[in-house]
Motif scaffolding. Structure first.
Motif, PDB file in Angstrom:
ATOM      1  N   ILE A 318       0.775  -1.072   0.180  1.00 27.44           N
ATOM      2  CA  ILE A 318      -0.146  -0.261  -0.098  1.00 27.44           C
ATOM      3  C   ILE A 318       1.030   1.422  -0.375  1.00 27.44           C
ATOM      4  CG2 ILE A 318      -0.075   0.247   2.996  1.00 27.44           C
ATOM      5  CD1 ILE A 318      -3.105   0.888   1.564  1.00 27.44           C
ATOM      6  N   LEU A 319       2.164   1.109  -0.199  1.00 28.43           N
ATOM      7  CA  LEU A 319       2.994   2.428   0.463  1.00 28.43           C
ATOM      8  C   LEU A 319       3.261   3.170  -1.206  1.00 28.43           C
ATOM      9  CD1 LEU A 319       5.565   1.448   2.358  1.00 28.43           C
ATOM     10  CD2 LEU A 319       4.083   2.253   3.081  1.00 28.43           C
ATOM     11  N   PRO A 320       2.723   2.523  -2.003  1.00 26.13           N
ATOM     12  CA  PRO A 320       2.250   3.637  -3.329  1.00 26.13           C
ATOM     13  C   PRO A 320       1.483   5.189  -2.839  1.00 26.13           C
ATOM     14  CG  PRO A 320       2.764   1.225  -4.282  1.00 26.13           C
ATOM     15  CD  PRO A 320       2.680   1.304  -2.959  1.00 26.13           C
ATOM     16  N   PHE A 321       0.353   4.781  -2.009  1.00 31.34           N
ATOM     17  CA  PHE A 321      -0.229   5.565  -1.460  1.00 31.34           C
ATOM     18  C   PHE A 321       0.041   6.681  -0.836  1.00 31.34           C
ATOM     19  CE2 PHE A 321      -2.680   8.075   1.382  1.00 31.34           C
ATOM     20  CZ  PHE A 321      -3.427   8.032   1.337  1.00 31.34           C
ATOM     21  N   TRP A 322       1.797   6.487  -0.375  1.00 31.78           N
ATOM     22  CA  TRP A 322       2.536   7.840   0.115  1.00 31.78           C
ATOM     23  C   TRP A 322       3.111   8.029  -0.795  1.00 31.78           C
ATOM     24  CZ3 TRP A 322       0.015   9.706   3.865  1.00 31.78           C
ATOM     25  CH2 TRP A 322      -0.876   9.238   4.523  1.00 31.78           C
ATOM     26  N   THR A 323       3.607   7.274  -1.584  1.00 34.48           N
ATOM     27  CA  THR A 323       4.305   8.461  -2.577  1.00 34.48           C
ATOM     28  C   THR A 323       3.777   8.995  -3.931  1.00 34.48           C
ATOM     29  OG1 THR A 323       5.610   6.123  -3.177  1.00 34.48           O
ATOM     30  CG2 THR A 323       6.035   8.003  -4.524  1.00 34.48           C
ATOM     31  N   ARG A 324       2.483   8.479  -3.672  1.00 37.15           N
ATOM     32  CA  ARG A 324       1.482   9.348  -4.906  1.00 37.15           C
ATOM     33  C   ARG A 324       1.539  10.771  -3.698  1.00 37.15           C
ATOM     34  NH1 ARG A 324      -4.790   7.856  -5.988  1.00 37.15           N
ATOM     35  NH2 ARG A 324      -4.517   8.176  -2.854  1.00 37.15           N
ATOM     36  N   THR A 325       1.355  10.552  -2.535  1.00 46.25           N
ATOM     37  CA  THR A 325       0.049  11.498  -1.828  1.00 46.25           C
ATOM     38  C   THR A 325       1.804  12.709  -1.642  1.00 46.25           C
ATOM     39  OG1 THR A 325      -0.701  10.400   0.074  1.00 46.25           O
ATOM     40  CG2 THR A 325      -0.370  12.320   0.573  1.00 46.25           C
ATOM     41  N   MET A 326       2.937  12.190  -1.734  1.00 45.03           N
ATOM     42  CA  MET A 326       4.542  13.261  -1.185  1.00 45.03           C
ATOM     43  C   MET A 326       4.826  13.321  -3.200  1.00 45.03           C
ATOM     44  SD  MET A 326       3.822  14.170   1.135  1.00 45.03           S
ATOM     45  CE  MET A 326       5.202  15.361   1.266  1.00 45.03           C
ATOM     46  N   LEU A 327       3.608  13.236  -4.439  1.00 47.57           N
ATOM     47  CA  LEU A 327       4.716  13.214  -5.441  1.00 47.57           C
ATOM     48  C   LEU A 327       5.051  14.458  -5.796  1.00 47.57           C
ATOM     49  CD1 LEU A 327       4.480  11.607  -8.477  1.00 47.57           C
ATOM     50  CD2 LEU A 327       2.249  13.252  -9.056  1.00 47.57           C
ATOM     51  N   THR A 328       4.594  15.725  -5.653  1.00 47.02           N
ATOM     52  CA  THR A 328       4.972  16.927  -6.041  1.00 47.02           C
ATOM     53  C   THR A 328       5.675  17.537  -5.622  1.00 47.02           C
ATOM     54  OG1 THR A 328       3.193  18.136  -5.549  1.00 47.02           O
ATOM     55  CG2 THR A 328       3.379  17.836  -7.871  1.00 47.02           C
ATOM     56  N   GLY A 329       6.046  17.315  -3.856  1.00 44.70           N
ATOM     57  CA  GLY A 329       7.300  18.063  -2.975  1.00 44.70           C
ATOM     58  C   GLY A 329       7.170  18.893  -2.370  1.00 44.70           C
ATOM     59  N   PRO A 330       8.168  19.690  -2.126  1.00 40.87           N
ATOM     60  CA  PRO A 330       7.825  20.959  -1.781  1.00 40.87           C
ATOM     61  C   PRO A 330       8.107  22.222  -2.719  1.00 40.87           C
ATOM     62  CG  PRO A 330      10.456  20.406  -2.264  1.00 40.87           C
ATOM     63  CD  PRO A 330       9.589  19.131  -2.773  1.00 40.87           C
ATOM     64  N   TYR A 331       8.171  21.598  -4.186  1.00 41.64           N
ATOM     65  CA  TYR A 331       7.757  21.911  -4.989  1.00 41.64           C
ATOM     66  C   TYR A 331       5.857  23.181  -5.605  1.00 41.64           C
ATOM     67  CZ  TYR A 331      11.908  20.345  -5.504  1.00 41.64           C
ATOM     68  OH  TYR A 331      13.569  20.478  -5.536  1.00 41.64           O
ATOM     69  N   ALA A 332       6.486  23.772  -6.467  1.00 43.97           N
ATOM     70  CA  ALA A 332       4.785  24.388  -7.051  1.00 43.97           C
ATOM     71  C   ALA A 332       4.619  24.169  -8.533  1.00 43.97           C
ATOM     72  CB  ALA A 332       4.706  26.417  -7.194  1.00 43.97           C
ATOM     73  N   ILE A 333       4.363  22.578  -8.448  1.00 43.85           N
ATOM     74  CA  ILE A 333       3.953  22.210  -9.824  1.00 43.85           C
ATOM     75  C   ILE A 333       2.177  21.848 -10.025  1.00 43.85           C
ATOM     76  CG2 ILE A 333       4.173  20.104 -10.819  1.00 43.85           C
ATOM     77  CD1 ILE A 333       7.343  19.764  -9.338  1.00 43.85           C
ATOM     78  N   SER A 334       1.637  22.260 -10.422  1.00 42.04           N
ATOM     79  CA  SER A 334       0.083  22.349 -10.821  1.00 42.04           C
ATOM     80  C   SER A 334      -0.571  20.864 -11.535  1.00 42.04           C
ATOM     81  CB  SER A 334      -0.483  23.747 -11.004  1.00 42.04           C
ATOM     82  OG  SER A 334       0.250  23.939 -12.463  1.00 42.04           O
ATOM     83  N   ARG A 335       0.555  20.585 -12.773  1.00 41.01           N
ATOM     84  CA  ARG A 335       0.431  19.395 -13.496  1.00 41.01           C
ATOM     85  C   ARG A 335       1.039  18.153 -13.315  1.00 41.01           C
ATOM     86  NH1 ARG A 335      -2.411  20.969 -17.895  1.00 41.01           N
ATOM     87  NH2 ARG A 335      -2.924  23.290 -18.625  1.00 41.01           N
ATOM     88  N   ALA A 336       0.004  17.017 -12.322  1.00 42.35           N
ATOM     89  CA  ALA A 336       0.885  15.654 -12.062  1.00 42.35           C
ATOM     90  C   ALA A 336      -0.351  15.355 -12.838  1.00 42.35           C
ATOM     91  CB  ALA A 336       1.077  15.865 -10.933  1.00 42.35           C
ATOM     92  N   LYS A 337       0.976  13.852 -12.838  1.00 42.82           N
ATOM     93  CA  LYS A 337      -0.707  12.145 -12.706  1.00 42.82           C
ATOM     94  C   LYS A 337       0.235  11.500 -12.427  1.00 42.82           C
ATOM     95  CE  LYS A 337      -1.722   9.724 -16.935  1.00 42.82           C
ATOM     96  NZ  LYS A 337      -1.113   9.469 -18.646  1.00 42.82           N
ATOM     97  N   PHE A 338      -0.119  10.451 -11.538  1.00 39.71           N
ATOM     98  CA  PHE A 338       0.589   9.149 -11.328  1.00 39.71           C
ATOM     99  C   PHE A 338      -0.336   7.809 -11.059  1.00 39.71           C
ATOM    100  CE2 PHE A 338       0.847   6.644  -7.498  1.00 39.71           C
ATOM    101  CZ  PHE A 338       1.991   6.028  -7.176  1.00 39.71           C
ATOM    102  N   SER A 339       0.264   6.539 -11.106  1.00 40.19           N
ATOM    103  CA  SER A 339       0.178   5.763 -11.225  1.00 40.19           C
ATOM    104  C   SER A 339       0.334   4.369 -10.627  1.00 40.19           C
ATOM    105  CB  SER A 339      -0.672   5.132 -12.959  1.00 40.19           C
ATOM    106  OG  SER A 339       0.803   5.192 -13.800  1.00 40.19           O
ATOM    107  N   SER A 340       0.215   3.735  -9.993  1.00 37.43           N
ATOM    108  CA  SER A 340       0.855   2.575  -9.639  1.00 37.43           C
ATOM    109  C   SER A 340       0.374   1.134  -9.127  1.00 37.43           C
ATOM    110  CB  SER A 340       1.304   3.024  -7.796  1.00 37.43           C
ATOM    111  OG  SER A 340      -0.153   2.746  -7.071  1.00 37.43           O
TER     112      SER A 340
END
Length: 748
Positions: A318-340
């Motif tokens: 289930i840990l990819p859930f937390w990878t998804r949650t923190m996907l954009t890190g400390p940056y101002a990124i407004s467009r993102a996509k994730f799949s696991s």
């Protein structure tokens, strides 16, 4: 003077460093049997038979059990969202799915006899095709759990903005990279162990766990017992790093065997068993895309993950859930996509491990930021500077709906650059390149944020004062190296305005602590510490009530200061007088309203021998911000531990399997771990940006070094040899991998 923020030395260390701790395997209950597990040496096969006759006749043997003897249902996955058809038998039943899977259990009157008898157990296993590669597992051509009909354990995904909008719209440059976040072994100093004893009141199970109340609930459910008939207690615990968050099938087996035989049963795994069967961490295969403008503004980011869950889906799936949650890190990124996609393979199951999904997000994103910087010809520090979320934007809700409480990410970056004298390092790097030195200098950066206390579970604490004036704190957390005895005593003593040595701390026993969420996810101070503080405040209020009665004055006429109660008329009463009969006590359940988000910036300096690929970590500079620090000494120790583990993962640690599923890392001779002699002195800087989430202003800290430092090291190694044409090297950045990358780049 307040104790908060003072560098108080750990009070628990004297015993650990002199007489030694008391761990599970140090305790011997009279009449105990020793249990030794017989494990599969085949990664995948049909278990046609287990011959136990010779073992049963061996000296000292009391019983030998196989799956046919165990009258317990298989264990479900540890999270309800995981494929519930992929259950785990207590002992392998008909099929084995990884090397190290328990097949039988031998119980004898001594451990030596049990080990000798276990060697006599013969297994008849018909080899079946193996699945070591996650890409093959995705295809479902071979399904490990036929009842599930698939190898898929869990799929996750999102896209922001949704709909038909082009993800990389506005991007002038797009960089792409496939990466592996290596499978690692937690390697706690104390391997797993358990001791079960049944009495009139039920089971007493001695464990080395991170959460005794959770273990109690798990064991009760697995054994079909009411929870009030199961007690779980820890002594000292020699490390965990996530690997002891949940009870294992072996723990269930030990408790069941004790009930079956009516005798106490002890079990302690060997280091080799721990390396192959106790659970691994990380194990992500990542494909990333990052889009940006030529002037260094990140526009978009996409990450696709295949998570290796191992043979049975445990919490690691289930840990990819937390990878998804923190996907954009400390940056101002407004467009993102994730799949696991989390899939089963014929390998050791994956569990939680330091940071649990978040370091994987940081490693992928920071590698891509460096690739992007190289592509557009900007300094990696400048790219970060142009994209970090500004301090005035907090609180921030990211595109993944993660809520960041407070932060000053640019300040952390500038601080680490200044502390390291970044410009001087770049000048040295340029000089080495101009001279054509064999040893090239690499400088790596990582700016990161993580979520701590993310599950926002409540935590329990109570405090009692007796007629001698001693205070006893009971906490629902379960320390395994974090220093809670010192920290909770500091919090209580600070509220009560008494000497630190008047406060005792008790924990890790379901019979004496009413409730508890345990220790993990860097939740302890902001939940457990707050519960201790609230309980101490409640005790003061109870004391004020009692003092008013004792002094015969209205409650509002009583004030508390310097460890005593005083009326407005000047009459004084002490805790010893108020607690003379049955003592006074109070309890608290602290419910956090939100998670907190510590952050930081790490810089690594390496030397890379371009003729051999040998990497030497020369310097570490770490800036970490975990809000208000309760005890700077404890905080620095947490950072040091995380940095060491982060360096180990980046440079040398990796669990690998042969093509037939045989583990190649079965002991510490073959699995590389860094030691103090292989690391430079750490240069640590503590920033303190308070959070409004709790009255202490504190955030979690324990994972920061492991979260932020591996990508800094990886980026530093690539930075050292980028001028030769090297763009990427998978972690761990071993000499072999570095040299191979150099050859490929220069030949290409």
């Amino acid at each position: 003077m307040s104790l908060i923020g003072r560098p108080v030395r750990r009070t628990e260390d004297r015993a650990l460093l002199t007489t030694g701790g008391t761990y599970v395997d140090d305790v011997r209950v009279p009449g105990s049997l020793e249990l030794v597990v017989v494990r599969s040496t085949v990664a995948h096969g049909r278990l046609r038979g287990v011959d136990t006759d010779a073992a049963r006749r061996a000296p000292g043997v009391v019983a030998v059990f196989t799956a046919a003897d165990v009258d317990l249902p298989p264990l479900p996955p540890e999270a309800g969202v995981l494929n519930q058809k992929m259950t785990t038998p207590v002992l392998a039943d008909g099929v084995v799915r990884f090397v190290g899977e328990p097949v039988a259990a031998v119980l004898a009157t001594s451990r030596a006899e049990a080990v000798d008898a276990a060697a006599l157990v013969e297994t008849d296993i018909e080899a079946l095709p193996v699945l070591v590669d996650v890409e093959e597992a995705l295809a479902d051509d071979l399904v490990l759990h036929p009842e599930a009909g698939t190898n898929m354990v869990l799929k996750l995904g999102f896209r922001r903005p949704a709909g038909r909008a082009e993800l990389h719209e506005g991007a002038e440059v797009i960089v792409r990279q496939r990466m592996r976040n290596p499978r690692v072994a937690p390697c706690p100093l104390e391997a797993r162990a358990g001791q079960a004893e049944w009495g009139p009141g039920g089971l007493r199970y001695r464990a080395g766990s991170q959460a005794v109340h959770l273990w109690r609930n798990q064991l009760a459910a697995a054994l079909g017992e009411p929870e009030d008939r199961v007690q779980v207690v820890n002594g000292d615990v020699g490390g965990a790093f996530g690997s002891k968050a949940f009870a294992s099938r072996e723990d269930v087996l030990v408790a069941w065997a004790s009930r079956r035989l009516g005798r106490p049963v002890r079990w302690a795994e060997t280091r080799s068993e721990s390396m192959t069967a106790a659970g691994h961490g990380r194990a992500q295969h990542q494909s990333a895309e990052l889009g940006g403008t030529r002037d260094g503004r990140i526009v978009s980011y996409a990450l696709e993950i295949v998570q290796d869950a191992g043979a049975y889906p445990r919490i690691g799936a289930i840990l990819p859930f937390w990878t998804r949650t923190m996907l954009t890190g400390p940056y101002a990124i407004s467009r993102a996509k994730f799949s696991s996609s989390s899939v089963t393979t014929t390998t050791t199951p994956v569990v939680s491990y330091r940071g649990a999904g978040q370091p994987e997000a940081v490693a992928a994103l920071e590698r891509m930021v460096d690739l992007y910087a190289a592509e557009i010809g900007l300094d990696p520090a400048e790219v970060r500077r142009r994209n970090l979320l500004p301090p005035e934007s907090f609180p921030v809700t990211t595109v993944t709906r993660a809520r960041y409480d407070t932060g000053d990410y640019p300040a952390a970056l500038e601080r680490v650059l200044a502390e390291a004298d970044y410009q001087a390092l770049r000048a040295e790097q340029a000089a080495r390149r101009e001279r054509g030195d064999v040893e090239q200098l690499g400088i790596g950066l990582s700016t990161f944020v993580e979520i701590t206390g993310a599950d926002t579970r409540s935590e329990y604490a109570s405090i009692r004062v007796d007629d001698t004036g001693r205070f006893t704190v009971h906490s629902g957390t379960c320390p395994h190296g974090q220093g809670h005895v010192t920290a909770w005593a500091m919090l209580a003593a600070d509220v009560l305005a008494v000497a630190l040595d008047r406060v005792d701390v008790r924990h890790s026993d379901t019979a004496t602590v009413a409730a508890g969420g345990g220790t993990g996810g860097s939740r302890s101070l902001q939940t457990g510490g707050m519960a201790v503080r609230e309980a101490a405040l409640a005790l003061v209020e109870r004391g004020r009530d009692a003092a008013a009665v004792h002094l015969g004055v209205p409650r509002d006429d009583v004030e508390y200061a310097s460890g005593r109660f005083r009326s407005t008329a000047g009459h004084v009463v002490y805790w010893t007088e108020l607690a003379a009969a049955d003592g006074l006590s109070a309890e608290a359940n602290f419910q956090p309203t939100a998670a907190t988000c510590p952050f930081g910036a790490h810089l690594a300096v390496v030397l890379v021998d371009t003729e051999t690929g040998q990497v030497t970590l020369r310097r570490v500079v770490a800036v970490d911000d975990a809000g208000v620090l309760l005890n700077p000494l404890l905080a620095e120790g947490q950072v040091h531990g995380g940095l060491a583990q982060g360096a180990g993962q980046a440079l040398v640690e990796e669990v690998r399997f042969a093509a037939d599923g045989t583990p190649l890392h079965g002991d510490l001779h073959r699995y590389a771990m860094v030691g103090a002699a292989e690391l430079p002195s750490f240069e640590t800087v503590a920033m303190q940006t308070p959070t409004p989430v709790n009255a202490l202003g504190a955030k979690g800290l324990g994972e920061s070094g492991a979260v932020g430092f591996p990508p800094a090291v990886q980026n530093a190694v690539v930075d050292a040899v980028r001028h030769l044409g090297v763009r990427h090297i998978d972690m761990p950045v071993t000499a072999e991998r570095v040299w191979t990358a150099i050859q490929a780049a220069t030949v290409g």
